[in-house]
Design a protein around this motif. Structure first.
Motif, PDB file in Angstrom:
ATOM      1  N   SER A   8       3.681  15.877  10.292  1.00  0.00           N
ATOM      2  CA  SER A   8       3.833  14.429  10.426  1.00  0.00           C
ATOM      3  C   SER A   8       4.185  13.806   9.091  1.00  0.00           C
ATOM      4  N   ASP A   9       4.817  12.650   9.157  1.00  0.00           N
ATOM      5  CA  ASP A   9       5.006  11.814   7.966  1.00  0.00           C
ATOM      6  C   ASP A   9       5.635  12.583   6.801  1.00  0.00           C
ATOM      7  N   LEU A  10       6.850  13.056   7.046  1.00  0.00           N
ATOM      8  CA  LEU A  10       7.573  13.810   6.004  1.00  0.00           C
ATOM      9  C   LEU A  10       8.085  12.871   4.903  1.00  0.00           C
ATOM     10  N   HIS A  11       8.483  11.674   5.297  1.00  0.00           N
ATOM     11  CA  HIS A  11       8.909  10.638   4.330  1.00  0.00           C
ATOM     12  C   HIS A  11      10.006  11.110   3.385  1.00  0.00           C
ATOM     13  N   PHE A  12      11.061  11.725   3.945  1.00  0.00           N
ATOM     14  CA  PHE A  12      12.185  12.123   3.073  1.00  0.00           C
ATOM     15  C   PHE A  12      12.783  10.883   2.416  1.00  0.00           C
ATOM     16  N   GLY A  39       6.771  11.700  13.606  1.00  0.00           N
ATOM     17  CA  GLY A  39       7.309  10.477  13.032  1.00  0.00           C
ATOM     18  C   GLY A  39       7.238  10.314  11.529  1.00  0.00           C
ATOM     19  N   ASP A  40       7.890   9.229  11.065  1.00  0.00           N
ATOM     20  CA  ASP A  40       8.110   8.978   9.639  1.00  0.00           C
ATOM     21  C   ASP A  40       8.776  10.201   8.999  1.00  0.00           C
ATOM     22  N   LEU A  41       9.914  10.568   9.571  1.00  0.00           N
ATOM     23  CA  LEU A  41      10.693  11.669   8.992  1.00  0.00           C
ATOM     24  C   LEU A  41      11.318  11.218   7.677  1.00  0.00           C
ATOM     25  N   ASN A  70       7.527   4.398  12.339  1.00  0.00           N
ATOM     26  CA  ASN A  70       8.001   3.064  11.921  1.00  0.00           C
ATOM     27  C   ASN A  70       8.894   3.131  10.692  1.00  0.00           C
ATOM     28  N   HIS A  71       8.719   4.142   9.838  1.00  0.00           N
ATOM     29  CA  HIS A  71       9.577   4.256   8.656  1.00  0.00           C
ATOM     30  C   HIS A  71      10.978   4.771   9.009  1.00  0.00           C
ATOM     31  N   ASP A  72      11.204   5.145  10.252  1.00  0.00           N
ATOM     32  CA  ASP A  72      12.511   5.674  10.646  1.00  0.00           C
ATOM     33  C   ASP A  72      13.448   4.603  11.185  1.00  0.00           C
ATOM     34  N   LEU A 146       2.800  11.313  19.511  1.00  0.00           N
ATOM     35  CA  LEU A 146       3.374  10.019  19.148  1.00  0.00           C
ATOM     36  C   LEU A 146       3.037   9.719  17.693  1.00  0.00           C
ATOM     37  N   HIS A 147       3.670   8.703  17.130  1.00  0.00           N
ATOM     38  CA  HIS A 147       3.440   8.423  15.707  1.00  0.00           C
ATOM     39  C   HIS A 147       2.121   7.691  15.464  1.00  0.00           C
ATOM     40  N   HIS A 148       1.868   6.639  16.230  1.00  0.00           N
ATOM     41  CA  HIS A 148       0.716   5.783  15.936  1.00  0.00           C
ATOM     42  C   HIS A 148      -0.557   6.331  16.582  1.00  0.00           C
ATOM     43  N   GLY A 182       0.145  10.535  13.815  1.00  0.00           N
ATOM     44  CA  GLY A 182       0.266  10.542  12.360  1.00  0.00           C
ATOM     45  C   GLY A 182       0.015   9.140  11.838  1.00  0.00           C
ATOM     46  N   HIS A 183       0.906   8.637  10.966  1.00  0.00           N
ATOM     47  CA  HIS A 183       0.957   7.235  10.535  1.00  0.00           C
ATOM     48  C   HIS A 183      -0.069   6.855   9.461  1.00  0.00           C
ATOM     49  N   LEU A 184      -1.324   7.237   9.644  1.00  0.00           N
ATOM     50  CA  LEU A 184      -2.345   6.774   8.692  1.00  0.00           C
ATOM     51  C   LEU A 184      -2.343   7.575   7.393  1.00  0.00           C
ATOM     52  N   HIS A 185      -1.715   8.733   7.396  1.00  0.00           N
ATOM     53  CA  HIS A 185      -1.784   9.666   6.256  1.00  0.00           C
ATOM     54  C   HIS A 185      -3.243  10.058   5.982  1.00  0.00           C
ATOM     55  N   ILE A 186      -4.018  10.068   7.026  1.00  0.00           N
ATOM     56  CA  ILE A 186      -5.422  10.509   6.923  1.00  0.00           C
ATOM     57  C   ILE A 186      -5.658  11.504   8.054  1.00  0.00           C
TER      58      ILE A 186
HETATM   59 FE   LIG Z   1       3.910   7.597   7.223  1.00  0.00          FE
END
Ligand SMILES: [Fe+2]
Ligand SMILES: [Fe+2]
Length: 262
Positions: A8-12, A39-41, A70-72, A146-148, A182-186
């Motif tokens: 999750s949350d790769l944030h390229f 999500g958040d690729l 959401n970052h996508d 899902l992301h959230h 994912g999403h929370l980074h926790i």
């Molecule tokens: Fe994220």
């Protein structure tokens, strides 16, 4: 046994570059049946960031499904966000925003929880909830990805996704066994289980590659399903270390349809 890898949350665009090769080595070495990306690729949804995300995903050898975060979608270009939020995602990652993965006894239903009207918060509509529960197969382990997150601790400073409580209740009584988000980074696994257990297990992934120092660490999980037993291998890389530590193993077991630690 069926093996699923949850990323999750790769944030390229804002990724820890030195961690890309160690992550790919572990993901490909695990020989999973399916990789699920929640999500958040990308970090800002830019074309160049999607190109990097796509290049990374193409190097994963296992079958793979992904849902947007959401970052996508565009944050600042409001017209783009409203009129064609998934244009770049669809061009680079996949046309399908709610893919299905079915391997062995495990069925994964992707859901797109991104809300272009409310960039951070996310939403699940009644129609999405209905689609997810209509797809439940009684002889499978039914996962929604899902992301959230669908539930949060009170100290979390982000608003809970709209529809989360209704969706959680519906999923729980309709036979969804597990939710990946994912999403929370926790990271958390099984955080909301009642003492007597719960029929739906929630696994909230941390960020696999985001370089934000406040996240403290990057991580991903390998999920091994065997009958009513689930073994989660949690791979963690603290921000000040260059690779992943040996995994921590967390186990859950289902008895009478209820997940419990152990
Ligand atoms: Fe994220
Ligand atoms: Fe997010």
């Amino acid at each position: 046994m069926t093996r699923i890898i949850h990323l999750s949350d790769l944030h390229f665009g804002f990724e820890r570059r030195e961690l890309i090769e160690p992550l790919l080595d572990l993901v490909n070495g695990a020989e999973a049946n399916l990789v699920v990306v929640t999500g958040d690729l990308t970090h800002r949804g830019r074309s160049s960031q999607f190109a990097r995300a796509r290049a990374f995903l193409r190097r994963i050898e296992a079958p793979l499904i992904a849902v947007p975060g959401n970052h996508d979608i565009p944050l600042y270009r409001l017209t783009d966000r409203m009129m064609q939020p998934y244009l770049r995602y669809r061009r680079s990652i996949a046309d399908e925003l709610e893919p299905i993965g079915h391997v062995g006894a495990v069925r994964v239903q992707g859901l797109n929880s991104v809300d272009p009207m409310s960039w951070q918060r996310g939403i699940l509509t009644p129609a999405q909830m209905r689609r997810a529960v209509e797809a439940v197969q009684p002889d499978c382990i039914n996962i929604v990805a899902l992301h959230h997150p669908m539930q949060q601790r009170p100290e979390v400073d982000k608003a809970l996704m709209r529809g989360a409580s209704d969706a959680l209740a519906l999923f729980e009584r309709s036979g969804v066994d597990l939710v990946l988000s994912g999403h929370l980074h926790i990271w958390s696994a099984g955080a909301f289980l009642a003492p007597s257990g719960r029929s739906l297990l929630q696994i909230q992934g941390g960020t696999a590659l985001c370089a934000r120092e406040d996240d403290l660490q990057n991580e991903f999980a390998v999920l091994d399903f065997a009958g009513d037993e689930l073994a989660i291998h949690r791979h963690v890389s603290p921000m000040n270390e260059r690779g992943f530590r040996p995994p921590q193993i967390i186990r859950f077991r289902r008895e009478g349809g209820l997940w419990q630690p152990g």
